[in-house]
Design a protein around this motif. Structure first.
Motif, PDB file in Angstrom:
ATOM      1  N   GLY A 158      37.306  21.811  44.579  1.00 24.50           N
ATOM      2  CA  GLY A 158      38.501  21.819  45.415  1.00 24.50           C
ATOM      3  C   GLY A 158      39.682  22.520  44.777  1.00 24.50           C
ATOM      4  O   GLY A 158      40.559  23.045  45.474  1.00 24.50           O
ATOM      5  N   ALA A 159      39.724  22.558  43.444  1.00 19.95           N
ATOM      6  CA  ALA A 159      40.840  23.204  42.749  1.00 19.95           C
ATOM      7  C   ALA A 159      40.655  24.707  42.595  1.00 19.95           C
ATOM      8  O   ALA A 159      41.612  25.405  42.219  1.00 19.95           O
ATOM      9  N   LEU A 160      39.468  25.230  42.873  1.00 14.89           N
ATOM     10  CA  LEU A 160      39.198  26.647  42.645  1.00 14.89           C
ATOM     11  C   LEU A 160      40.068  27.587  43.486  1.00 14.89           C
ATOM     12  O   LEU A 160      40.621  28.558  42.944  1.00 14.89           O
ATOM     13  N   PRO A 161      40.228  27.360  44.802  1.00 17.80           N
ATOM     14  CA  PRO A 161      41.007  28.340  45.595  1.00 17.80           C
ATOM     15  C   PRO A 161      42.428  28.552  45.095  1.00 17.80           C
ATOM     16  O   PRO A 161      42.843  29.694  44.852  1.00 17.80           O
ATOM     17  N   ILE A 162      43.194  27.490  44.921  1.00 15.90           N
ATOM     18  CA  ILE A 162      44.581  27.645  44.477  1.00 15.90           C
ATOM     19  C   ILE A 162      44.635  28.158  43.040  1.00 15.90           C
ATOM     20  O   ILE A 162      45.530  28.941  42.671  1.00 15.90           O
ATOM     21  N   SER A 163      43.681  27.740  42.209  1.00 11.95           N
ATOM     22  CA  SER A 163      43.656  28.202  40.824  1.00 11.95           C
ATOM     23  C   SER A 163      43.375  29.701  40.753  1.00 11.95           C
ATOM     24  O   SER A 163      44.045  30.442  40.011  1.00 11.95           O
ATOM     25  N   ILE A 164      42.406  30.155  41.521  1.00  7.10           N
ATOM     26  CA  ILE A 164      42.080  31.583  41.543  1.00  7.10           C
ATOM     27  C   ILE A 164      43.228  32.387  42.137  1.00  7.10           C
ATOM     28  O   ILE A 164      43.534  33.495  41.679  1.00  7.10           O
ATOM     29  N   PHE A 165      43.882  31.836  43.137  1.00  6.97           N
ATOM     30  CA  PHE A 165      45.018  32.517  43.756  1.00  6.97           C
ATOM     31  C   PHE A 165      46.138  32.745  42.745  1.00  6.97           C
ATOM     32  O   PHE A 165      46.721  33.841  42.664  1.00  6.97           O
ATOM     33  N   ILE A 166      46.474  31.738  41.950  1.00  9.68           N
ATOM     34  CA  ILE A 166      47.551  31.861  40.960  1.00  9.68           C
ATOM     35  C   ILE A 166      47.127  32.748  39.791  1.00  9.68           C
ATOM     36  O   ILE A 166      47.869  33.655  39.373  1.00  9.68           O
ATOM     37  N   LEU A 167      45.927  32.511  39.266  1.00  2.82           N
ATOM     38  CA  LEU A 167      45.485  33.264  38.091  1.00  2.82           C
ATOM     39  C   LEU A 167      45.245  34.740  38.411  1.00  2.82           C
ATOM     40  O   LEU A 167      45.578  35.614  37.598  1.00  2.82           O
ATOM     41  N   SER A 168      44.692  35.027  39.579  1.00  2.27           N
ATOM     42  CA  SER A 168      44.449  36.433  39.933  1.00  2.27           C
ATOM     43  C   SER A 168      45.766  37.173  40.133  1.00  2.27           C
ATOM     44  O   SER A 168      45.872  38.359  39.779  1.00  2.27           O
ATOM     45  N   GLY A 169      46.774  36.491  40.693  1.00  3.07           N
ATOM     46  CA  GLY A 169      48.076  37.125  40.824  1.00  3.07           C
ATOM     47  C   GLY A 169      48.690  37.471  39.487  1.00  3.07           C
ATOM     48  O   GLY A 169      49.352  38.510  39.339  1.00  3.07           O
ATOM     49  N   PHE A 170      48.462  36.617  38.496  1.00  7.54           N
ATOM     50  CA  PHE A 170      48.995  36.897  37.161  1.00  7.54           C
ATOM     51  C   PHE A 170      48.185  37.964  36.457  1.00  7.54           C
ATOM     52  O   PHE A 170      48.744  38.900  35.867  1.00  7.54           O
ATOM     53  N   MET A 171      46.843  37.843  36.479  1.00  7.36           N
ATOM     54  CA  MET A 171      46.003  38.798  35.756  1.00  7.36           C
ATOM     55  C   MET A 171      46.140  40.209  36.305  1.00  7.36           C
ATOM     56  O   MET A 171      45.955  41.193  35.573  1.00  7.36           O
ATOM     57  N   ARG A 172      46.482  40.332  37.569  1.00 10.46           N
ATOM     58  CA  ARG A 172      46.642  41.652  38.161  1.00 10.46           C
ATOM     59  C   ARG A 172      47.906  42.356  37.648  1.00 10.46           C
ATOM     60  O   ARG A 172      48.036  43.572  37.749  1.00 10.46           O
ATOM     61  N   SER A 173      48.835  41.582  37.075  1.00 10.35           N
ATOM     62  CA  SER A 173      50.145  42.138  36.710  1.00 10.35           C
ATOM     63  C   SER A 173      50.147  42.857  35.363  1.00 10.35           C
ATOM     64  O   SER A 173      50.958  43.741  35.156  1.00 10.35           O
ATOM     65  N   PHE A 174      49.263  42.474  34.416  1.00 10.84           N
ATOM     66  CA  PHE A 174      49.351  43.145  33.121  1.00 10.84           C
ATOM     67  C   PHE A 174      48.457  44.384  33.090  1.00 10.84           C
ATOM     68  O   PHE A 174      47.428  44.439  33.754  1.00 10.84           O
ATOM     69  N   PRO A 175      48.893  45.403  32.327  1.00 10.84           N
ATOM     70  CA  PRO A 175      48.250  46.727  32.394  1.00 10.84           C
ATOM     71  C   PRO A 175      46.827  46.738  31.853  1.00 10.84           C
ATOM     72  O   PRO A 175      46.450  45.913  31.021  1.00 10.84           O
ATOM     73  N   HIS A 176      46.078  47.737  32.315  1.00 11.18           N
ATOM     74  CA  HIS A 176      44.691  47.899  31.869  1.00 11.18           C
ATOM     75  C   HIS A 176      44.596  48.555  30.494  1.00 11.18           C
ATOM     76  O   HIS A 176      43.510  48.597  29.906  1.00 11.18           O
ATOM     77  N   ASP A 177      45.713  49.080  29.999  1.00  7.93           N
ATOM     78  CA  ASP A 177      45.668  49.771  28.706  1.00  7.93           C
ATOM     79  C   ASP A 177      45.213  48.847  27.588  1.00  7.93           C
ATOM     80  O   ASP A 177      44.543  49.277  26.640  1.00  7.93           O
ATOM     81  N   ILE A 178      45.594  47.558  27.699  1.00  6.54           N
ATOM     82  CA  ILE A 178      45.212  46.601  26.667  1.00  6.54           C
ATOM     83  C   ILE A 178      43.694  46.475  26.587  1.00  6.54           C
ATOM     84  O   ILE A 178      43.097  46.512  25.502  1.00  6.54           O
TER      85      ILE A 178
END
Length: 286
Positions: A158-178
């Motif tokens: 039950g916690a997966l949808p909101i967790s993935i929504f928040i984490l994917s929004g954050f992970m998408r923000s940092f650059p791929h150069d790292i």
């Protein structure tokens, strides 16, 4: 020069006085939300006689007898540690799965990533109560009813949808150069996930952990459906049974409710900056 200084002072005064209504409004709402908790806490140190005499006055003599009674005699300690066990296991599982899913959706290149993320977001709109009956029938056939494992599985999923929504929004923000630099240095996908993505995502992970903990800790409906033995009840379910059994012992009930409420309030108060930072971290691109 003096004119500029006086005009700046007037602007400062105008800003100061314009903020007063807003501050007063915030103060009123703060009192409305905080006072019930304060009232509950200081009344939990009274006797029933003191409560009946004046429910608004402070205790004549502060005593922890109600907490001792609720914790030991009324089995609140059992309910408390049941909730710690269930919530702790569910949080670890949901964080691990949601972090891996978010990493795959945002950091790996595959065509179905947007569709998978949309599927998780859409699942957030499905009411929890709508799935309880089929879940109960399925778990009953598997022999998992009246066991903590059933709640751990349901809370984790039950916690997966909101967790993935928040984490994917954050992970998408940092650059791929790292990640590209790490790959050039010979880092595998596992090292990329555990040693680069997870450390960078600590703020978002903390936000998800706190949010899911509070949600699981306060859940009553799922526990009522899947648990029946007193010895296996979680804290919200145990409080419901406690109120029925000790309905006239109000001060002991206040103590039991305080035991259940204080941990969530303490966590929110202690980590409110981390929660805000984790939620807003991926909302604005540098």
């Amino acid at each position: 020069m003096a004119m500029n200084g006086s005009s700046a002072l007037r602007r400062h005064k105008r800003f100061h006085f314009s903020a007063v209504p807003r501050l007063l409004t915030l103060l009123v709402f703060t009192v409305l939300f905080v006072f019930p908790l304060i009232w509950l806490c200081y009344n939990s140190f009274k006797t029933n006689t003191q409560l009946y005499d004046n429910p608004w006055a402070l205790p004549v003599q502060w005593s922890f007898d109600n907490y001792v009674y609720a914790w030991s005699v009324a089995n609140v300690s059992i309910y408390f540690f049941n909730s710690v066990k269930v919530c702790g296991c569910a949080i670890v599982i949901s964080l691990f799965l949601s972090a891996m899913a978010s990493f795959a959706i945002t950091r790996l290149s595959w065509k179905l990533a947007p569709a998978v993320l949309a599927l998780f977001v859409i699942s957030m709109m499905i009411p929890v109560n709508a799935t309880l009956i089929p879940q109960f029938l399925m778990f009953s056939k598997m022999g998992l009813v009246n066991k903590h494992i059933s709640l751990i599985i349901l809370y984790s999923i039950g916690a997966l949808p909101i967790s993935i929504f928040i984490l994917s929004g954050f992970m998408r923000s940092f650059p791929h150069d790292i990640e590209e630099s790490a790959v050039i240095d010979g880092a595998s996908m596992i090292k990329l996930f555990f040693f680069i993505t997870l450390p960078i995502s600590q703020a978002a992970i903390a936000t998800v952990a706190i949010y899911t903990f509070v949600t699981m800790w306060n859940d009553l409906t799922t526990a009522i459906v899947f648990l029946s033995d007193y010895i296996k009840m979680t804290l919200p379910y145990g409080l419901k049974a406690f109120q029925g059994q000790y309905s006239t012992n109000y001060v002991a009930t206040f103590a039991a409710v305080a035991i259940a409420t204080v941990p969530t309030v303490f966590i929110f108060t202690l980590f409110n900056k981390q929660i805000i930072a984790g939620i807003t971290a991926g909302s604005v691109k540098e």
